[in-house]
Design a protein around this motif. Structure first.
Motif, PDB file in Angstrom:
ATOM      1  N   ALA A 136      47.220  49.907  47.876  1.00 57.64           N
ATOM      2  CA  ALA A 136      45.539  49.230  48.477  1.00 57.64           C
ATOM      3  C   ALA A 136      45.334  47.696  48.687  1.00 57.64           C
ATOM      4  O   ALA A 136      45.893  47.552  48.076  1.00 57.64           O
ATOM      5  CB  ALA A 136      45.176  50.327  46.438  1.00 57.64           C
ATOM      6  N   ALA A 137      44.022  48.217  48.677  1.00 58.56           N
ATOM      7  CA  ALA A 137      43.656  46.293  49.030  1.00 58.56           C
ATOM      8  C   ALA A 137      43.669  45.475  47.578  1.00 58.56           C
ATOM      9  O   ALA A 137      44.639  44.475  47.609  1.00 58.56           O
ATOM     10  CB  ALA A 137      41.572  46.993  49.519  1.00 58.56           C
ATOM     11  N   VAL A 138      43.505  46.755  46.842  1.00 64.28           N
ATOM     12  CA  VAL A 138      43.265  45.932  45.120  1.00 64.28           C
ATOM     13  C   VAL A 138      44.362  46.231  45.024  1.00 64.28           C
ATOM     14  O   VAL A 138      44.700  47.659  43.977  1.00 64.28           O
ATOM     15  CB  VAL A 138      42.001  45.444  44.724  1.00 64.28           C
ATOM     16  N   SER A 139      45.964  46.015  44.680  1.00 64.70           N
ATOM     17  CA  SER A 139      47.344  46.339  44.075  1.00 64.70           C
ATOM     18  C   SER A 139      46.908  46.439  42.932  1.00 64.70           C
ATOM     19  O   SER A 139      47.939  47.316  42.286  1.00 64.70           O
ATOM     20  CB  SER A 139      47.755  46.084  45.009  1.00 64.70           C
ATOM     21  N   ASN A 140      46.071  45.739  42.146  1.00 69.51           N
ATOM     22  CA  ASN A 140      46.772  45.535  40.438  1.00 69.51           C
ATOM     23  C   ASN A 140      45.573  44.951  39.856  1.00 69.51           C
ATOM     24  O   ASN A 140      44.797  44.108  40.466  1.00 69.51           O
ATOM     25  CB  ASN A 140      47.994  44.273  40.595  1.00 69.51           C
TER      26      ASN A 140
END
Length: 147
Positions: free
Chosen positions: A59-63
């Motif tokens: 994902a683009a924001v992974s965390n």
């Protein structure tokens, strides 16, 4: 614990059959009080400082980390002694599905303090005090002495 406190932790992941390198991992933690209802069900009400961490490898924001303070309803539960694992806790969720069995790893609770451990501003609450948003949980532990 015997005096009505619980601690809940869950780690799980969801695989991706289309791209096996794109898994999603979840870590949830909460603690609070539990009550036993007359019909045998249990209610786990969090203190309000629980959290959820989500990692999405593709994902683009992974965390990211967000608050997670959902009341858990267990309609049915049972503790049995297993020859291989010792005591095993089985719990049925409000929708009729089951958590994976929990194996006892300590005979006494091993919990963090029972008061809030972090300052959190809660979202919208209903008049009864329950959060208006509800998230289903796939697996978990009602006390830290089970896993």
């Amino acid at each position: 614990s015997a005096d009505g406190y619980y601690e809940y932790a869950q780690y799980s992941f969801v695989s991706n059959a289309t791209d096996p390198t794109c898994i999603t991992g979840y870590m949830l933690w909460s603690h609070g009080t539990y009550t036993n209802a007359a019909n045998g069900s249990m209610f786990f009400v969090p203190n309000g400082d629980g959290y959820q961490q989500v990692q999405k490898t593709c994902a683009a924001v992974s965390n990211f980390i967000e608050n997670n303070n959902d009341t858990i309803v267990v309609d049915w539960w049972n503790i049995k002694e297993d020859i291989e694992f010792g005591y095993v806790l089985t719990m049925q969720k409000f929708d009729g599905t089951y958590w994976a069995p929990f194996k006892q790893y300590a005979t006494t609770p091993n919990m963090l303090p029972t008061h809030k451990l972090r300052n959190v501003t809660l979202g919208r609450m209903s008049p009864s005090g329950f959060a208006l948003r509800r998230r289903a949980v796939a697996r978990g532990s009602w006390a830290s002495r089970w896993r």
